[in-house]
Design an enzyme around this catalytic site. Sequence first.
Site, PDB file in Angstrom:
ATOM      1  N   SER A   1       0.844  -1.191   0.000  1.00  0.00           N
ATOM      2  CA  SER A   1       0.000   0.000   0.000  1.00  0.00           C
ATOM      3  C   SER A   1       0.874   1.234   0.000  1.00  0.00           C
ATOM      4  O   SER A   1       2.057   1.182   0.353  1.00  0.00           O
ATOM      5  CB  SER A   1      -0.914   0.009   1.226  1.00  0.00           C
ATOM      6  OG  SER A   1      -0.233   0.491   2.378  1.00  0.00           O
ATOM      7  N   ASP A   2       0.310   2.360  -0.367  1.00  0.00           N
ATOM      8  CA  ASP A   2       0.991   3.625  -0.121  1.00  0.00           C
ATOM      9  C   ASP A   2       0.700   4.018   1.326  1.00  0.00           C
ATOM     10  O   ASP A   2      -0.053   3.360   2.044  1.00  0.00           O
ATOM     11  CB  ASP A   2       0.524   4.697  -1.106  1.00  0.00           C
ATOM     12  CG  ASP A   2       1.598   5.752  -1.350  1.00  0.00           C
ATOM     13  OD1 ASP A   2       2.460   5.940  -0.481  1.00  0.00           O
ATOM     14  OD2 ASP A   2       1.570   6.394  -2.416  1.00  0.00           O
ATOM     15  N   TYR A   3       1.297   5.107   1.764  1.00  0.00           N
ATOM     16  CA  TYR A   3       1.256   5.529   3.162  1.00  0.00           C
ATOM     17  C   TYR A   3      -0.190   5.661   3.649  1.00  0.00           C
ATOM     18  O   TYR A   3      -0.940   6.505   3.163  1.00  0.00           O
ATOM     19  CB  TYR A   3       1.980   6.864   3.276  1.00  0.00           C
ATOM     20  CG  TYR A   3       2.400   7.283   4.660  1.00  0.00           C
ATOM     21  CD1 TYR A   3       3.721   7.148   5.073  1.00  0.00           C
ATOM     22  CD2 TYR A   3       1.490   7.825   5.551  1.00  0.00           C
ATOM     23  CE1 TYR A   3       4.123   7.548   6.337  1.00  0.00           C
ATOM     24  CE2 TYR A   3       1.873   8.219   6.814  1.00  0.00           C
ATOM     25  CZ  TYR A   3       3.196   8.081   7.204  1.00  0.00           C
ATOM     26  OH  TYR A   3       3.583   8.475   8.460  1.00  0.00           O
TER      27      TYR A   3
END
Length: 741
Positions: free
Chosen positions: A287-289
């Site tokens: 995932s991204d942040y």
Amino acid sequence: MTQLTRRSLLGSTTVGAAATGLSTGLIGTPAQAAPFRTARRRDRVERLLARMTLAEKIGQLRLANTAEDTEAALRTTGCGGVFSVVGAAQLNALQQQALQTRLAIPLIVGLDVIHGYTTNFPIPLGQAASWDPEVAASDARTSAAEARRSGITWTYAPMMDVSHEPRWGRIAEGNGEDPYLTTRFAVAKTKAYQGADLARPDTLAACAKHYVGYGQPEGGRDYNTVDVSIQRLHNTYLPPFRACVEAGIATVMASFNTISGVPAHANAYTIREVLKQRYGFDGFVVSDYTGIQELIPHGIAGNGTDAAREGIRAGVDMEMTSTNYVEHARDLLRTGAISQREIDDAVRRILTVKDDLGLFDNPFVDPAGETVSVSAQARAAARTAAARSLVLLRNENGVLPLSKGRTVAVVGPLGTATYDLNGTWSGLGTGASTTEPTTVLDAIKAISGGSVTYTPGCAVDDTDTSGIDAAVAAARAADVCVLVLGETAAMSGEAAARSDIGLPGVQQQLADRVGAAQPHTVAVLLNGRPLTLTQLAAAVPAILEAFAPGLEGGNAIADALFGITNPGGKLPVSFPRSVGQVPIYYNHENTGRPYDPDNKYTSKYLDLPDGPLYEFGFGLSYTSFEVSGVRFSSDTLPRRHGRVTVAATVRNTGARAGDEVVQLYLHDPVASIVQPVRRLRGFERVTLAPGEQRTVRFTLTREDVGFYDDQARFIVEPGQVEVYVGTSSDQATKAGVLTVR
């Protein structure tokens, strides 16, 4: 909540031969296994997976972002990796703690090594301006060696978001507006980061980001909605990702945006069906942040349990920063909302990449070998990269190159910039923050051979004009003026959208007055995005675009100003005349009423000329070139296995050595899906001495003349395809017609 499926995006799941062309199915050939994968490594992962408890498996799905969180997770829930922690000693300590857990599974260690670790290269948009993929590869090789010696094993690069949106700050991290150019650079960087064996001490696991469509947010606002058709998704935004999967990329990062109403982190169509099943991607998706947590404000999840379910079912294997997976996966398994097979698949992918990196055999680095300063070799590579990334946009009356021994007035708020030369996403590696670039002023002083003065004139972004008079006086008193303008590093990159992409503050007023006072004025631009330069081009006779050129950018700029090097870069993205034209890009689709200056009822603005100020592929030189003699190996391209070679002769017709980029474009004038007016399918940068000529060759296949239809089927239709060859998207002439059969 019902999981969204492909049907919600396509409206149909029918797969079959296209009625108007030769179909190869939805996607094409799946990727081959990574070249560094061995049977021994696969067996070790399977044995380890069989020994793991459910808690240990779920722990591997967590990616922490501080040393403290990692330490706590290793004592409790478990942890698969950590990012944004630097320093060999600290990372060794974290690995030691990981090895003290029951199964001694090491951590994967990530960092945003975007265009350098200790040695900062030009930003990726600048690298793309070189039209030389070796520039990106040089950055990646240098960065990987520096980072790996310091304990980093995973980089969140390359970014391959094709973007038509200059207001978007993260356009600085990508390669511009064209899928073919982006693909070439992304593949080169992927291969250079990863090498032939990820276990080597000078390689990093690469990460293709952001998957997918992130580069086209509404209004240019970061993290915003993307609404895209299936055919544009597959023809424009997905090709770089598919190519990098075929190149063996280890990981992929999901994007923050929705894709036609479905958030990327919950998009089973793009991740499970396209990426993993059809492309055959066998690495893991991160995932991204807080991307999983953000499924709640997106409105597709009501709480953390929903968010974890949607992410896992979509195929996001590792959760960055937020902790929904470790908090809710056990309960989701118990209720049948997710399956053990989905958990095992995610863990297997993560463990496989760790094993590919050699972390089970050697998770530590020698602190004595940590990269803490820039080597002479790395500095030279950065200087070469910066030099090849410069684009000469304007040079009226032969103002450039400058002669040595003349009086030079350096004017402008960025004349003494250091950090801003590096641009966004810089200075994250050990030793980087203490290694300042040479300023443009100091670089000019070192080679000018004459008197050099400096007057800032104004700040980058405020309304104070009190310093302009002094700058005008300095420019008038000198033989030539170098006006250093643009954006700070913080004005581009993540969360750095701008509604007005002109020169910030009162810099244009400074340029207007200095240009009027000194006819021999050169503007040097430091920026992270395309700017609207119509007024600047009217004010000064010469413009050198440097983007953010990195550690050695000041020296590279001075070398170009004084003719030690000859700018040969080309724009990887269109520069609009006005922000009102956005989005404007060269490979737009045909309209039923194309631009006609004599007919009001055609596609145009009342208050602007047609087209951008500077088009995709544009760039000048201190010499001149001629492209001629285009010939085809055949005028027919069979649809199944045909190949046609297009050759052209490029000749340096001027008095200086220089570089030219020969570009090949296609146009399919009649197709079942309206095609772009131009489509880049080949380029080559060549260096020629005065009078020298060279033959360049491009090979066209079915991949070049085919396209994806509105059912995501790749089709090659019979008919005629026009071939254009030249030196920019606007300066390419029709060289002939291929018949596709």
